[in-house]
Scaffold this active site. Structure first.
Site, PDB file in Angstrom:
ATOM      1  N   ASP A  39      42.203  51.982  45.957  1.00 25.88           N
ATOM      2  CA  ASP A  39      43.335  52.587  45.250  1.00 25.88           C
ATOM      3  C   ASP A  39      43.012  53.971  44.692  1.00 25.88           C
ATOM      4  O   ASP A  39      43.931  54.748  44.420  1.00 25.88           O
ATOM      5  CB  ASP A  39      43.739  51.689  44.064  1.00 25.88           C
ATOM      6  CG  ASP A  39      44.556  50.492  44.502  1.00 25.88           C
ATOM      7  OD1 ASP A  39      44.754  50.305  45.722  1.00 25.88           O
ATOM      8  OD2 ASP A  39      45.006  49.731  43.618  1.00 25.88           O
TER       9      ASP A  39
ATOM     10  N   GLN B 166      44.202  44.761  51.158  1.00 26.41           N
ATOM     11  CA  GLN B 166      43.680  44.871  52.523  1.00 26.41           C
ATOM     12  C   GLN B 166      43.160  46.276  52.822  1.00 26.41           C
ATOM     13  O   GLN B 166      42.111  46.448  53.449  1.00 26.41           O
ATOM     14  CB  GLN B 166      44.778  44.517  53.543  1.00 26.41           C
ATOM     15  CG  GLN B 166      44.691  43.108  54.057  1.00 26.41           C
ATOM     16  CD  GLN B 166      43.288  42.765  54.548  1.00 26.41           C
ATOM     17  OE1 GLN B 166      42.635  43.550  55.241  1.00 26.41           O
ATOM     18  NE2 GLN B 166      42.811  41.603  54.175  1.00 26.41           N
TER      19      GLN B 166
ATOM     20  N   GLU C  68      57.569  39.281  41.314  1.00 28.90           N
ATOM     21  CA  GLU C  68      56.850  37.997  41.235  1.00 28.90           C
ATOM     22  C   GLU C  68      56.834  37.473  39.799  1.00 28.90           C
ATOM     23  O   GLU C  68      57.018  36.279  39.549  1.00 28.90           O
ATOM     24  CB  GLU C  68      55.424  38.164  41.781  1.00 28.90           C
ATOM     25  CG  GLU C  68      55.459  38.425  43.279  1.00 28.90           C
ATOM     26  CD  GLU C  68      54.090  38.561  43.953  1.00 28.90           C
ATOM     27  OE1 GLU C  68      54.023  38.332  45.160  1.00 28.90           O
ATOM     28  OE2 GLU C  68      53.109  38.909  43.268  1.00 28.90           O
TER      29      GLU C  68
ATOM     30  N   VAL D 139      31.177  54.008  33.902  1.00 34.17           N
ATOM     31  CA  VAL D 139      30.816  55.368  34.320  1.00 34.17           C
ATOM     32  C   VAL D 139      31.664  56.355  33.524  1.00 34.17           C
ATOM     33  O   VAL D 139      32.893  56.260  33.497  1.00 34.17           O
ATOM     34  CB  VAL D 139      31.013  55.526  35.839  1.00 34.17           C
ATOM     35  CG1 VAL D 139      30.890  56.998  36.249  1.00 34.17           C
ATOM     36  CG2 VAL D 139      29.977  54.685  36.564  1.00 34.17           C
TER      37      VAL D 139
ATOM     38  N   GLY E 134      32.550  50.398  40.835  1.00 34.90           N
ATOM     39  CA  GLY E 134      33.723  49.530  40.950  1.00 34.90           C
ATOM     40  C   GLY E 134      33.421  48.289  41.768  1.00 34.90           C
ATOM     41  O   GLY E 134      33.008  48.383  42.920  1.00 34.90           O
TER      42      GLY E 134
HETATM   43  C1  LIG Z   1      49.201  42.803  39.157  1.00 32.56           C
HETATM   44  C2  LIG Z   1      48.816  43.269  40.535  1.00 32.56           C
HETATM   45  C3  LIG Z   1      49.266  42.555  41.647  1.00 32.56           C
HETATM   46  C4  LIG Z   1      48.899  42.954  42.926  1.00 32.56           C
HETATM   47  N1  LIG Z   1      49.337  42.232  43.991  1.00 32.56           N
HETATM   48  C5  LIG Z   1      48.923  42.558  45.233  1.00 32.56           C
HETATM   49  C6  LIG Z   1      49.271  41.761  46.358  1.00 32.56           C
HETATM   50  O1  LIG Z   1      49.999  40.767  46.219  1.00 32.56           O
HETATM   51  N2  LIG Z   1      48.793  42.118  47.569  1.00 32.56           N
HETATM   52  C7  LIG Z   1      47.988  43.215  47.733  1.00 32.56           C
HETATM   53  O2  LIG Z   1      47.530  43.482  48.842  1.00 32.56           O
HETATM   54  N3  LIG Z   1      47.654  43.998  46.694  1.00 32.56           N
HETATM   55  C8  LIG Z   1      48.091  43.691  45.459  1.00 32.56           C
HETATM   56  N4  LIG Z   1      47.742  44.480  44.389  1.00 32.56           N
HETATM   57  C9  LIG Z   1      46.997  45.711  44.646  1.00 32.56           C
HETATM   58  C10 LIG Z   1      45.532  45.401  44.842  1.00 32.56           C
HETATM   59  O3  LIG Z   1      45.077  44.524  43.851  1.00 32.56           O
HETATM   60  C11 LIG Z   1      44.779  46.721  44.813  1.00 32.56           C
HETATM   61  O4  LIG Z   1      45.232  47.507  45.889  1.00 32.56           O
HETATM   62  C12 LIG Z   1      43.274  46.494  44.921  1.00 32.56           C
HETATM   63  O5  LIG Z   1      42.816  45.756  43.820  1.00 32.56           O
HETATM   64  C13 LIG Z   1      42.547  47.825  44.999  1.00 32.56           C
HETATM   65  O6  LIG Z   1      41.179  47.558  45.069  1.00 32.56           O
HETATM   66  P1  LIG Z   1      40.124  48.605  44.469  1.00 32.56           P
HETATM   67  O7  LIG Z   1      38.790  48.037  44.780  1.00 32.56           O
HETATM   68  O8  LIG Z   1      40.455  49.957  44.941  1.00 32.56           O
HETATM   69  O9  LIG Z   1      40.389  48.588  42.915  1.00 32.56           O
HETATM   70  P2  LIG Z   1      40.282  47.391  41.878  1.00 32.56           P
HETATM   71  O10 LIG Z   1      40.390  46.082  42.564  1.00 32.56           O
HETATM   72  O11 LIG Z   1      41.265  47.711  40.817  1.00 32.56           O
HETATM   73  O12 LIG Z   1      38.803  47.517  41.313  1.00 32.56           O
HETATM   74  C14 LIG Z   1      38.398  48.621  40.561  1.00 32.56           C
HETATM   75  C15 LIG Z   1      37.148  48.235  39.799  1.00 32.56           C
HETATM   76  O13 LIG Z   1      36.584  49.411  39.233  1.00 32.56           O
HETATM   77  C16 LIG Z   1      36.134  49.120  37.929  1.00 32.56           C
HETATM   78  N5  LIG Z   1      36.116  50.383  37.182  1.00 32.56           N
HETATM   79  C17 LIG Z   1      37.149  51.205  36.919  1.00 32.56           C
HETATM   80  N6  LIG Z   1      36.738  52.278  36.229  1.00 32.56           N
HETATM   81  C18 LIG Z   1      35.401  52.125  36.037  1.00 32.56           C
HETATM   82  C19 LIG Z   1      34.406  52.903  35.380  1.00 32.56           C
HETATM   83  N7  LIG Z   1      34.690  54.067  34.788  1.00 32.56           N
HETATM   84  N8  LIG Z   1      33.137  52.438  35.365  1.00 32.56           N
HETATM   85  C20 LIG Z   1      32.817  51.242  35.948  1.00 32.56           C
HETATM   86  N9  LIG Z   1      33.730  50.486  36.584  1.00 32.56           N
HETATM   87  C21 LIG Z   1      35.005  50.923  36.629  1.00 32.56           C
HETATM   88  C22 LIG Z   1      37.154  48.115  37.406  1.00 32.56           C
HETATM   89  O14 LIG Z   1      36.614  47.358  36.330  1.00 32.56           O
HETATM   90  C23 LIG Z   1      37.435  47.287  38.642  1.00 32.56           C
HETATM   91  O15 LIG Z   1      36.592  46.156  38.734  1.00 32.56           O
HETATM   92  C24 LIG Z   1      48.090  44.104  43.106  1.00 32.56           C
HETATM   93  C25 LIG Z   1      47.649  44.823  41.986  1.00 32.56           C
HETATM   94  C26 LIG Z   1      48.000  44.406  40.711  1.00 32.56           C
HETATM   95  C27 LIG Z   1      47.513  45.174  39.504  1.00 32.56           C
END
Ligand SMILES: Cc1cc2nc3c(=O)[nH]c(=O)nc-3n(C[C@H](O)[C@H](O)[C@H](O)COP(=O)(O)OP(=O)(O)OC[C@H]3O[C@@H](n4cnc5c(N)ncnc54)[C@H](O)[C@@H]3O)c2cc1C
Length: 447
Positions: free
Chosen positions: A324, A340, A195, A99, A31
């Protein structure tokens, strides 16, 4: 960034190669979102081979996806190639692959490379940072009519649906169909739904003004449906009331305590009543990606892995879940699924692994530092909640804009977004009002 590709089952992993990297431990991060990138960055000085795998070649700044869906920004302005972001990190290899399985016992993951096929990649440490996907609460058939908002193609699909609806309303001779085309239903009133609704209302009233001859876009009906008792449940009640008031002023009809029973090609049935609508947008629920479940560990109802206070999976030393995809408790409250938290968790785990590589075991559990919660409601108005500080209005909007520009990946994105916002602010115009010519389902980013 290393130019080597990760060893795979074909070369039997690191033990069989002559590379100096082969003597090092391998950390596989799945990810390239906020959490995965933060983990990789924290390992930049570690004596390890770090492999970052993502099924997409780009990192997305998800908090601004709604602005792509409503044509203010273009996809390239809120995304950046993961390779480019990590180009300077010499101990890091980036792989574009999905994956598909994790075998913790033999410490290997299985990944599908586009155009190449399945490969197995051994690991010493594993960091799962695969985020969430939209969830339709067991009604996956809704997805066909009500796109969610998670990827750039989702945002472009939403944008096309919204712009198409105004075009069809302008063209049709059928009065009933015109009303259906000009009715927009947003399901779910968390920050994204709010939003999106505010931005859509502004677009209908200001951006599209004078652009059509037979319809008045300002007469579009925008409904925000929420199953809970109030909108923005993650904010304090007074702020949520203010946001509802602001949306009503923008002409958005806010309906709380209403359950969506059906979504089909005619619209929705909610609270027992049919609402004809050609554009239903889904911002209601999320479910963790399937990767945490592949570990074979306990997950919560949303599919997030239950992890220890050190973000490690029970009985799986060296296997971590962050962002997440992880269910993390702090002071008996869940750490929220926000950017964050993901960044802080990723950074923490990167440091824990770097220390373990030096032979030191982590002794401080993860602590989430809450920098505050923000949401924008239309133009010139945002909400901020930080501890006991609750503010809203124009100044908060400026703070929101400042914080978001700074948080964008890459300097070029920051410059481009500032320029677009300024242009849009002064003229009311949106420069990304494009309906892709490709079939919608297959449409990808436009630049
Ligand atoms: C529309 C929207 C608006 C948001 N607005 C806010 C905001 O205003 N403020 C805030 O703080 N948070 C906001 N969030 C929440 C925030 O974006 C998430 O909490 C954050 O992105 C989580 O980060 P992460 O690295 O856990 O997951 P992500 O950023 O979702 O990254 C996960 C990554 O894993 C990759 N992945 C998934 N499955 C696989 C697999 N099987 N193999 C290879 N790669 C894979 C995906 O391609 C992705 O790049 C928002 C979310 C969304 C969807």
């Amino acid at each position: 960034m290393s130019t080597m590709s990760a060893d795979t089952e074909h070369d039997q992993g690191k033990a069989a190669t002559d590379s100096p990297l082969a003597q090092r431990k391998r950390v596989v991060i799945v990810g390239g979102g906020f959490a995965g990138l933060a983990a990789a960055h924290a390992l930049r000085h570690a004596d390890a081979e770090v492999v970052l795998i993502d099924r997409r070649n780009h990192h997305i700044f998800q908090p601004l996806l709604y602005q792509v869906a409503t044509a203010t920004l273009s996809p390239a302005e809120i995304a950046a190639p993961i390779r480019q972001l990590e180009a300077k990190q010499q101990n890091l290899t980036v792989l574009l692959a999905e994956v598909t399985d994790v075998d913790v016992a033999s410490r290997r993951i299985e990944a599908r490379y586009p155009g190449v096929g399945l490969r197995k990649i051994p690991f010493d440490f594993l960091v799962v940072a695969t985020g969430m996907n939209p969830s339709y609460f067991g009604h996956d058939e809704f997805a066909r009519y009500a796109p969610g908002l998670k990827s750039l193609s989702d945002a472009v699909t939403m944008r096309a649906k919204i712009l198409d609806a105004f075009e069809i309303a302008e063209a049709t001779e059928d009065d009933v169909e015109r009303v259906r085309q000009m009715t927009f239903v947003l399901v779910g009133a968390g920050p994204t739904g709010v939003e999106l609704a505010g931005s859509l209302a502004h677009m209908a009233k200001v951006t599209l003004r004078g652009n059509f001859r037979r319809i008045d876009p300002a007469k579009a009906s925008i409904m925000l449906l929420e199953g809970g008792k109030r909108i923005l449940p993650s904010f304090a009640e007074p702020l949520s009331r203010k946001a509802a008031g602001r949306l009503e002023k923008l002409g958005v009809k806010v309906m709380t305590d209403v359950r969506v029973e059906t979504v089909d090609e005619q619209g929705v049935i909610a609270g027992g009543k049919r609402i004809p609508s050609a554009t239903v947008l889904w911002t209601a629920g999320v479910m963790a990606s399937p990767v945490p479940r592949m570990l074979g560990t306990k997950t919560d109802r949303a599919g997030r892995a239950l992890v220890s206070p050190f973000l490690e999976v029970a009985d799986m030393p060296g296997v971590f879940v962050v962002g997440d995809a992880a269910s993390v408790m702090q002071n008996e409250h869940p750490v929220p699924g926000v950017a964050q938290a993901a960044i802080q968790e990723g950074r923490y785990v990167g440091r824990v692994i770097a220390e373990e590589l030096k032979g030191h075991k982590a002794d401080h559990p993860f602590r989430y530092f809450d920098k505050g919660n923000m949401a924008v409601v239309g133009k010139n108005y945002a909400l901020l909640e930080r501890g006991s500080l609750h503010t809203s209005g124009f100044l908060t909007y400026l703070v929101w804009a400042f914080v978001h520009v700074l948080a964008l990946p890459q300097q070029q994105n920051r410059l481009r977004v500032q320029r677009q916002w300024l242009w849009s602010y002064v003229t009311g115009q949106r420069s990304s009002r494009l309906i892709p010519e490709l079939p919608r389902a297959a449409s990808h980013e436009l630049h």
